[in-house]
Design a protein around this motif. Sequence first.
Motif, short mmCIF file in Angstrom:
data_model
loop_
_atom_site.label_atom_id
_atom_site.label_comp_id
_atom_site.label_asym_id
_atom_site.label_seq_id
_atom_site.Cartn_x
_atom_site.Cartn_y
_atom_site.Cartn_z
N VAL A 7 0.85 -1.19 0.00
CA VAL A 7 0.00 0.00 0.00
C VAL A 7 0.89 1.24 0.00
CG1 VAL A 7 -1.72 1.32 1.29
CG2 VAL A 7 -1.89 -1.18 1.15
N ILE A 8 0.63 2.16 -0.94
CA ILE A 8 1.49 3.34 -1.10
C ILE A 8 0.62 4.61 -1.08
CG2 ILE A 8 3.31 4.38 -2.49
CD1 ILE A 8 3.53 1.64 -3.94
N PRO A 9 0.43 5.23 0.11
CA PRO A 9 -0.31 6.49 0.17
C PRO A 9 0.42 7.57 -0.63
CG PRO A 9 -0.02 5.53 2.36
CD PRO A 9 0.89 4.79 1.43
N SER A 10 -0.32 8.33 -1.43
CA SER A 10 0.30 9.32 -2.31
C SER A 10 -0.53 10.59 -2.34
CB SER A 10 0.42 8.76 -3.74
OG SER A 10 0.96 7.46 -3.74
N TYR A 11 0.12 11.70 -2.07
CA TYR A 11 -0.56 13.00 -2.16
C TYR A 11 0.32 13.96 -2.96
CZ TYR A 11 -2.65 17.48 -0.89
OH TYR A 11 -3.22 18.72 -0.94
N ASN A 12 -0.13 14.31 -4.15
CA ASN A 12 0.63 15.18 -5.05
C ASN A 12 2.06 14.65 -5.25
OD1 ASN A 12 -1.61 16.83 -5.22
ND2 ASN A 12 -0.84 18.37 -3.79
N GLU A 13 2.14 13.39 -5.63
CA GLU A 13 3.44 12.73 -5.80
C GLU A 13 3.70 12.37 -7.26
OE1 GLU A 13 5.76 12.40 -3.75
OE2 GLU A 13 4.99 12.36 -1.70
N GLU A 14 3.29 13.25 -8.17
CA GLU A 14 3.48 12.96 -9.59
C GLU A 14 4.94 12.75 -9.95
OE1 GLU A 14 1.86 16.26 -11.70
OE2 GLU A 14 3.36 17.70 -10.98
N ALA A 15 5.84 13.35 -9.19
CA ALA A 15 7.27 13.21 -9.49
C ALA A 15 7.85 11.89 -8.99
CB ALA A 15 8.05 14.38 -8.87
N VAL A 38 -0.54 -1.04 -4.56
CA VAL A 38 -1.81 -0.32 -4.44
C VAL A 38 -1.52 1.14 -4.09
CG1 VAL A 38 -4.04 -0.19 -3.29
CG2 VAL A 38 -2.96 -2.42 -3.66
N PHE A 39 -1.61 2.01 -5.09
CA PHE A 39 -1.41 3.44 -4.85
C PHE A 39 -2.75 4.05 -4.42
CE2 PHE A 39 2.15 2.48 -7.63
CZ PHE A 39 3.17 3.27 -7.12
N VAL A 40 -2.70 4.85 -3.35
CA VAL A 40 -3.89 5.54 -2.86
C VAL A 40 -3.65 7.03 -3.00
CG1 VAL A 40 -5.51 5.87 -0.97
CG2 VAL A 40 -4.33 3.68 -1.22
N SER A 41 -4.26 7.62 -4.03
CA SER A 41 -4.11 9.05 -4.25
C SER A 41 -5.08 9.80 -3.34
CB SER A 41 -4.40 9.39 -5.72
OG SER A 41 -4.34 10.79 -5.92
N ASP A 42 -4.52 10.50 -2.36
CA ASP A 42 -5.32 11.15 -1.32
C ASP A 42 -5.85 12.51 -1.79
OD1 ASP A 42 -6.49 11.82 1.09
OD2 ASP A 42 -4.60 12.29 2.10
N GLY A 43 -6.70 12.46 -2.82
CA GLY A 43 -7.26 13.70 -3.36
C GLY A 43 -6.21 14.58 -4.01
N SER A 44 -5.21 13.96 -4.63
CA SER A 44 -4.12 14.72 -5.27
C SER A 44 -4.67 15.69 -6.32
CB SER A 44 -3.13 13.76 -5.93
OG SER A 44 -2.55 12.90 -4.97
N LYS A 45 -4.09 16.88 -6.34
CA LYS A 45 -4.51 17.91 -7.29
C LYS A 45 -3.64 17.94 -8.54
CE LYS A 45 -6.52 20.93 -3.76
NZ LYS A 45 -6.42 19.95 -2.67
N ASP A 46 -2.59 17.13 -8.56
CA ASP A 46 -1.73 17.07 -9.73
C ASP A 46 -2.08 15.83 -10.56
OD1 ASP A 46 -0.75 15.02 -8.22
OD2 ASP A 46 1.24 15.87 -7.90
N GLN A 66 -8.49 6.73 -6.20
CA GLN A 66 -8.43 8.19 -6.03
C GLN A 66 -9.53 8.62 -5.09
OE1 GLN A 66 -6.65 10.79 -6.61
NE2 GLN A 66 -7.71 12.44 -7.68
N PHE A 67 -9.19 9.42 -4.06
CA PHE A 67 -10.18 9.98 -3.16
C PHE A 67 -10.87 11.17 -3.81
CE2 PHE A 67 -8.13 8.58 1.15
CZ PHE A 67 -8.51 7.28 0.89
N SER A 68 -12.09 11.44 -3.36
CA SER A 68 -12.83 12.59 -3.88
C SER A 68 -12.25 13.91 -3.42
CB SER A 68 -14.30 12.49 -3.44
OG SER A 68 -14.40 12.51 -2.02
N TYR A 298 -13.38 7.89 4.27
CA TYR A 298 -12.96 8.44 2.98
C TYR A 298 -14.03 8.13 1.93
CZ TYR A 298 -11.72 3.52 2.72
OH TYR A 298 -11.78 2.16 2.77
N ILE A 299 -13.94 8.80 0.79
CA ILE A 299 -14.83 8.54 -0.34
C ILE A 299 -13.95 8.31 -1.56
CG2 ILE A 299 -16.63 9.46 -1.85
CD1 ILE A 299 -17.57 11.16 0.52
N ILE A 300 -14.13 7.19 -2.20
CA ILE A 300 -13.35 6.86 -3.40
C ILE A 300 -14.11 7.36 -4.64
CG2 ILE A 300 -12.41 5.00 -4.82
CD1 ILE A 300 -12.10 3.36 -2.25
#
Length: 307
Positions: A7-15, A38-46, A66-68, A298-300
């Motif tokens: 499990v890989i939590p990710s927030y704005n980690e496009e790089a 399993v990447f979990v994008s925490d509402g990333s804006k990128d 992806q979270f809402s 959370y909401i997916i």
Amino acid sequence: MALMSVVIPSYNEEANVARAAEVIGKTLREAGIEYELVFVSDGSKDTTFAIVKELSEQDVHVQGIQFSRNFGKEAAVFAGLEVAKGDCVAVIDCDLQHPPATLVEMYKLWEEGYEVVEGIKSSRGKESLIHKMFVGIFYGIMSKLMKLDMNATSDFKLMDRKVVDALLALTEKNTFFRALSFWVGFRSTSVSFEVQERVAGESKWSFMGLVKYAISNTTSFTTVPLQFITGIGFLSIIFSVIVGIQTLVKYFMGTAVEGFTTVIILLLIIGGCIMVSLGIIGHYLARIYEEVKGRPRYIISERTRGI
């Protein structure tokens, strides 16, 4: 062969997303471990989740959600645990400050029968003195509360499926994953690792963000701050008694002066204690309010194929 979910939590980690998938995947393949990422994008804006979707189409081992909106790292971790299919599940940071090679060591310990393998920091990497002091105080308090040494712990760990199921069975919404993995018990061991430097991007944690995170986790896991109010009350009473005795002694000795200063000091101290106490109580009331509303952690909003 047993499947290992990472499990890989990710927030704005496009790089970092593509590099994380490549390095972790290569490490596990070379070790002969069947895996899923399993990447979990925490509402990333990128473009974090867009990259995850692209990777999932190229590699069957990569999945993501992806979270809402941004729900926080704790929610991201539990969302990842919920969708993970593995016989064992590891949690690792997307920036690879947690070394992927340690996952192989954790997996081997799991094969030996350990159900929780904790990643323990042998060093904290480059951190400011204030940050290290703050972290030391926070985990020192948590260690005493839990009667376990949490000073060098991290979210980097591997758990057996039965441990994951036990964590997911908890109904509380405000969670502290790092502490709950201790609390659930099971047969555990640890491995040490050195925190690596970020290759790309910047940490998403500000100092105030860490302070809020610490307060939130402390109050979600223990009621000791409420007991602290009783201590404040006793100290206020003792101080008031001392000042009262001093005032009476001076009065009977005929040396008493106007008590304006004394009254002001007492009012400030008592008023300050009351406000601190109300603040602590209010924080716990807010926690209760959040829990009784029954809203999801959370909401997916979107998933890759296969989840």
